[in-house]
Design a protein around this motif. Structure first.
Motif, PDB file in Angstrom:
ATOM      1  N   ASP A 155       0.851  -1.188   0.000  1.00 26.75           N
ATOM      2  CA  ASP A 155       0.000   0.000   0.000  1.00 26.75           C
ATOM      3  C   ASP A 155       0.890   1.242   0.000  1.00 26.75           C
ATOM      4  OD1 ASP A 155      -1.790   2.050   0.383  1.00 26.75           O
ATOM      5  OD2 ASP A 155      -2.842   1.091   2.053  1.00 26.75           O
ATOM      6  N   PRO A 156       0.775   2.116  -1.020  1.00 28.59           N
ATOM      7  CA  PRO A 156       1.613   3.325  -1.049  1.00 28.59           C
ATOM      8  C   PRO A 156       1.432   4.207   0.173  1.00 28.59           C
ATOM      9  CG  PRO A 156       0.535   2.961  -3.165  1.00 28.59           C
ATOM     10  CD  PRO A 156      -0.092   2.001  -2.201  1.00 28.59           C
ATOM     11  N   HIS A 157       0.250   4.120   0.811  1.00 26.50           N
ATOM     12  CA  HIS A 157      -0.004   4.945   1.990  1.00 26.50           C
ATOM     13  C   HIS A 157       0.849   4.524   3.183  1.00 26.50           C
ATOM     14  CE1 HIS A 157      -3.686   5.556  -0.451  1.00 26.50           C
ATOM     15  NE2 HIS A 157      -3.591   6.785   0.013  1.00 26.50           N
ATOM     16  N   ASP A 158       1.436   3.328   3.100  1.00 26.88           N
ATOM     17  CA  ASP A 158       2.293   2.855   4.190  1.00 26.88           C
ATOM     18  C   ASP A 158       3.715   3.422   4.087  1.00 26.88           C
ATOM     19  OD1 ASP A 158       0.203   1.369   5.209  1.00 26.88           O
ATOM     20  OD2 ASP A 158       0.795  -0.484   4.171  1.00 26.88           O
ATOM     21  N   LEU A 159       4.030   4.066   2.958  1.00 33.41           N
ATOM     22  CA  LEU A 159       5.365   4.610   2.759  1.00 33.41           C
ATOM     23  C   LEU A 159       5.513   5.938   3.490  1.00 33.41           C
ATOM     24  CD1 LEU A 159       5.735   3.931  -1.083  1.00 33.41           C
ATOM     25  CD2 LEU A 159       6.616   2.539   0.800  1.00 33.41           C
ATOM     26  N   GLU A 160       6.685   6.171   4.029  1.00 30.91           N
ATOM     27  CA  GLU A 160       6.936   7.423   4.735  1.00 30.91           C
ATOM     28  C   GLU A 160       7.147   8.578   3.770  1.00 30.91           C
ATOM     29  OE1 GLU A 160       9.886   9.210   8.248  1.00 30.91           O
ATOM     30  OE2 GLU A 160      10.256   7.232   7.373  1.00 30.91           O
ATOM     31  N   TYR A 161       7.850   8.310   2.663  1.00 31.62           N
ATOM     32  CA  TYR A 161       8.122   9.343   1.665  1.00 31.62           C
ATOM     33  C   TYR A 161       7.741   8.835   0.267  1.00 31.62           C
ATOM     34  CZ  TYR A 161      10.819  11.783   5.260  1.00 31.62           C
ATOM     35  OH  TYR A 161      11.200  12.442   6.392  1.00 31.62           O
ATOM     36  N   PRO A 162       6.440   8.692  -0.020  1.00 26.14           N
ATOM     37  CA  PRO A 162       6.031   8.152  -1.325  1.00 26.14           C
ATOM     38  C   PRO A 162       6.315   9.118  -2.464  1.00 26.14           C
ATOM     39  CG  PRO A 162       4.131   8.980  -0.129  1.00 26.14           C
ATOM     40  CD  PRO A 162       5.294   9.052   0.828  1.00 26.14           C
ATOM     41  N   ALA A 163       6.769   8.577  -3.577  1.00 20.08           N
ATOM     42  CA  ALA A 163       6.990   9.390  -4.780  1.00 20.08           C
ATOM     43  C   ALA A 163       5.657   9.636  -5.474  1.00 20.08           C
ATOM     44  CB  ALA A 163       7.950   8.672  -5.724  1.00 20.08           C
TER      45      ALA A 163
END
Length: 239
Positions: A155-163
């Protein structure tokens, strides 16, 4: 039989409400602390302007530059001139920018919104694929690397610094083809042209970016803080 609340209990209640209010404000602020791209869908085999926007610095430090990496699959990337930024590019072997650096003429203070733009072109062969545009936000103190790309199933929402990520489609290109067809046949297809215009309007409405929920969250948070202040005042008067 009931007994009056003790001053200590009333104080704990007021502090709990205040803490909840702070959390209500902090959560939407954290969720909005990204570099966003709009639109998130672009046409295949056509030029589309995309904008990278932000409304925060690096832990409070003013933003001095945005460095945007262009996917190798792009057939074109043309920065949009803006008087608030100076622009430099790194050109690849194909003569297409691989990196665009937007340097702020005046550093953008934390909690101020700003954006930069470029026109991009992706070939028809990339239809249905998603591409990341890693962005490094440079500040007077430190930087924020919005460069993380979600792996398959993540899930991209789990990334701290998503591109920022865009999806390449063919809707806009198809609409253009219909427009050319209509001009070839003149008034014989006026009704069809009207239908195409309506479809274009519906597509534009469907792909328009959603309203920013941050002002709504902030308003709700402000109401909670006001309620907490009222509770604390009553508690002090009864103590």
């Amino acid at each position: 039989m009931t007994t009056p609340d003790s001053p200590r209990r009333r104080t704990r209640l007021a502090l709990g409400v205040t803490a909840g209010a702070a959390l209500a404000i902090a959560l939407p602020l954290a969720a909005s602390a990204h570099v966003h791209v709009t639109p998130e869908d672009v046409a295949a085999n056509g030029s589309t302007r995309i904008d990278f926007s932000f409304s925060h610095g690096c832990d409070g430090s003013p933003t001095t530059a945005l460095v945007v990496d262009v996917p190798a699959e792009a057939q074109g990337a043309t920065p949009v001139v803006d008087g608030a930024w100076t622009i430099t590019t790194e050109i690849g072997d194909a003569g297409i920018p691989t990196r665009v650096t937007y340097t702020a003429v005046t550093p953008v203070p934390d909690s101020f919104a700003a954006s930069v733009g470029m026109n991009v072109i992706f070939p028809a062969s990339t239809e249905g694929e998603s591409f990341a545009f890693p962005v490094t936000q440079q500040c007077e103190s430190g930087e924020a690397p919005w460069t993380q790309i979600a792996e398959e199933g993540q899930d991209p929402h789990d990334l701290e610094y998503p591109a920022p990520v865009i999806l390449v489609g063919a809707e806009a290109a198809a609409a253009a083809d219909h427009g050319d067809h209509g001009s070839d046949h003149g008034g014989d297809h006026a009704d069809a042209a009207d239908t195409t215009d309506a479809s274009d309007a519906e597509a534009a409405a469907a792909t328009a970016p959603a309203a920013d929920p941050l002002p709504i969250w902030l308003s709700a948070g402000a109401l909670v803080v006001a309620a907490a202040a009222l509770v604390l005042t009553v508690a002090r008067r009864r103590a």
